[in-house]
Enzyme design. Structure first.
Site, PDB file in Angstrom:
ATOM      1  N   HIS A 294      17.545  25.832  46.374  1.00 54.05           N
ATOM      2  CA  HIS A 294      16.416  26.775  46.336  1.00 54.05           C
ATOM      3  C   HIS A 294      16.606  27.881  47.375  1.00 54.05           C
ATOM      4  O   HIS A 294      16.331  29.055  47.109  1.00 54.05           O
ATOM      5  CB  HIS A 294      15.100  26.057  46.650  1.00 54.05           C
ATOM      6  CG  HIS A 294      14.731  24.983  45.676  1.00 54.05           C
ATOM      7  ND1 HIS A 294      14.728  23.647  45.995  1.00 54.05           N
ATOM      8  CD2 HIS A 294      14.312  25.058  44.390  1.00 54.05           C
ATOM      9  CE1 HIS A 294      14.347  22.944  44.958  1.00 54.05           C
ATOM     10  NE2 HIS A 294      14.084  23.763  43.965  1.00 54.05           N
TER      11      HIS A 294
ATOM     12  N   GLY B 298      18.520  28.773  39.085  1.00 56.10           N
ATOM     13  CA  GLY B 298      19.805  28.153  39.383  1.00 56.10           C
ATOM     14  C   GLY B 298      20.539  27.762  38.101  1.00 56.10           C
ATOM     15  O   GLY B 298      19.920  27.320  37.131  1.00 56.10           O
ATOM     16  N   GLN B 299      21.859  27.901  38.151  1.00 53.71           N
ATOM     17  CA  GLN B 299      22.678  27.507  36.990  1.00 53.71           C
ATOM     18  C   GLN B 299      22.616  26.001  36.728  1.00 53.71           C
ATOM     19  O   GLN B 299      22.896  25.526  35.642  1.00 53.71           O
ATOM     20  CB  GLN B 299      24.136  27.922  37.215  1.00 53.71           C
ATOM     21  CG  GLN B 299      24.972  27.772  35.941  1.00 53.71           C
ATOM     22  CD  GLN B 299      26.446  27.756  36.179  1.00 53.71           C
ATOM     23  OE1 GLN B 299      26.958  28.664  36.825  1.00 53.71           O
ATOM     24  NE2 GLN B 299      27.143  26.743  35.671  1.00 53.71           N
TER      25      GLN B 299
ATOM     26  N   ASP C 220      20.172  24.231  36.146  1.00 56.32           N
ATOM     27  CA  ASP C 220      19.317  24.009  34.972  1.00 56.32           C
ATOM     28  C   ASP C 220      19.739  24.989  33.879  1.00 56.32           C
ATOM     29  O   ASP C 220      18.992  25.903  33.508  1.00 56.32           O
ATOM     30  CB  ASP C 220      17.851  24.204  35.352  1.00 56.32           C
ATOM     31  CG  ASP C 220      17.397  23.166  36.356  1.00 56.32           C
ATOM     32  OD1 ASP C 220      17.448  21.971  36.045  1.00 56.32           O
ATOM     33  OD2 ASP C 220      17.038  23.550  37.485  1.00 56.32           O
TER      34      ASP C 220
HETATM   35  O1  PAF Z   1      13.275  24.639  37.703  1.00 56.00           O
HETATM   36  C1  PAF Z   1      12.136  24.323  38.103  1.00 56.00           C
HETATM   37  O2  PAF Z   1      11.943  23.929  39.249  1.00 56.00           O
HETATM   38  C2  PAF Z   1      10.967  24.416  37.154  1.00 56.00           C
HETATM   39  O3  PAF Z   1      11.325  24.061  35.862  1.00 56.00           O
HETATM   40  C3  PAF Z   1      10.282  25.797  37.165  1.00 56.00           C
HETATM   41  C4  PAF Z   1      11.216  26.895  36.683  1.00 56.00           C
HETATM   42  C5  PAF Z   1       9.811  26.120  38.581  1.00 56.00           C
HETATM   43  C6  PAF Z   1       9.057  25.791  36.254  1.00 56.00           C
HETATM   44  O4  PAF Z   1       8.120  24.846  36.659  1.00 56.00           O
END
Ligand code: PAF
Length: 282
Positions: free
Chosen positions: A35, A145-146, A148
């Site tokens: 993050h 992020g990649q 996901d």
């Molecule tokens: O990737 C995440 O943490 C969540 O899916 C998001 C994009 C914040 C949506 O709740």
């Protein structure tokens, strides 16, 4: 810290009046270096950075970990101070989903396979909350992020099809020193499971080598290699190994162009996902 949509709108208007570019980093909190790298990238591209922290109930299935999901807000706020103290939006559930809320955003195609099969309502929940965050924040750019990968495909498709004026920036997966992709869910792993989990990224590295160095082009040969590597850890249950076109997420039979390998597996009760994007020349 902003907690209401009304306040967020006011903040957003102020930033735009000051000719600032708003960068949104949507998160569910339990922040880690993955993050923080999104926030650092946002700091480089935008001069008003907003991090949202909201554990979105609509993207969890009934038997999933919504209640268990870590919510270390104080730690998160402290971590954000190390990356330039962005503005933070922390709404409660009633703020995002007031009584009577009755809208769900459904993206077809790319939301159907893989995570979509195993977690049927997941991407509707993601698309709905991401659209709400885009609208409430007035974001010019949003950072994902990649890690996901499929989520990024779903968000991009929503943005393209609805002509949403938000630029999507995808940042590389951040890994632990041994290769495990950083995830808030890694906290669920016991010591021994944490050691076992590394086999996921190792299997992707093996597959990448097969494709780029050994020039193996047969998808089933690559898939079998990944499977047998992961199965060296008997406690891991594979959900899927997808070897697909990165745009459509359609399964390939031969690797002739850019390819993404998506994997998901369960270690005990913890579900982890990872992927590698491979660009091939021939
Ligand atoms: O990737 C995440 O943490 C969540 O899916 C998001 C994009 C914040 C949506 O709740």
């Amino acid at each position: 810290m902003i907690t209401t949509i009304e306040e967020l709108r006011r903040w957003s208007r102020q930033q735009h009046n000051l000719q600032k570019k708003i960068g949104l980093v949507p998160t569910m909190g339990a922040l880690h270096d993955g993050h923080l790298s999104l926030v650092k990238t946002a700091n480089q591209c935008c001069n008003a950075v907003l991090v949202s922290i909201f554990v979105n109930p609509t993207q969890f299935g009934v038997n999933e970990d919504f209640h268990q999901y870590p919510r270390p807000l104080e730690d998160d706020l402290r971590l954000l101070q190390t990356v330039g103290s962005p503005e933070v939006f922390v709404p409660n559930t009633a703020e995002m989903y007031p009584a009577g809320f009755d809208v769900s955003v459904h993206v077809g195609g790319v939301s159907q396979p893989f995570e979509g099969q195993i977690r049927p309502a997941h991407f509707d929940g993601v698309a709905t909350i991401v659209l709400k965050l885009f609208l409430a924040s007035g974001a010019d750019t949003a950072f994902f992020g990649q890690k996901d990968f499929q989520q990024v495909c779903v968000v991009r498709k929503m943005v393209d099809d609805l002509n949403i004026p938000v630029e999507i920036v995808v940042c590389p997966t951040i890994r632990e020193p041994d290769g495990l992709a950083m995830s808030s869910r890694n906290k669920y792993l016991s010591k021994s499971q944490r050691l076992q989990a590394v086999v996921l990224s190792q299997s992707l590295t093996l597959a990448e080598k097969m494709i780029t160095d050994e020039k193996i082009r047969d998808v089933e040969t690559v898939r079998q290699k990944i499977r047998s590597k992961i199965e060296t850890v008997p406690d891991i249950k594979i959900d899927y190994i997808g070897i697909v076109d990165p745009k459509t997420l359609h399964e390939l039979t031969t690797i002739n162009s850019d390819t993404v390998i998506l994997i998901a597996a369960k270690i005990g009760t913890t579900r982890l996902i990872d992927n590698v994007l491979i660009t091939t020349t021939s």
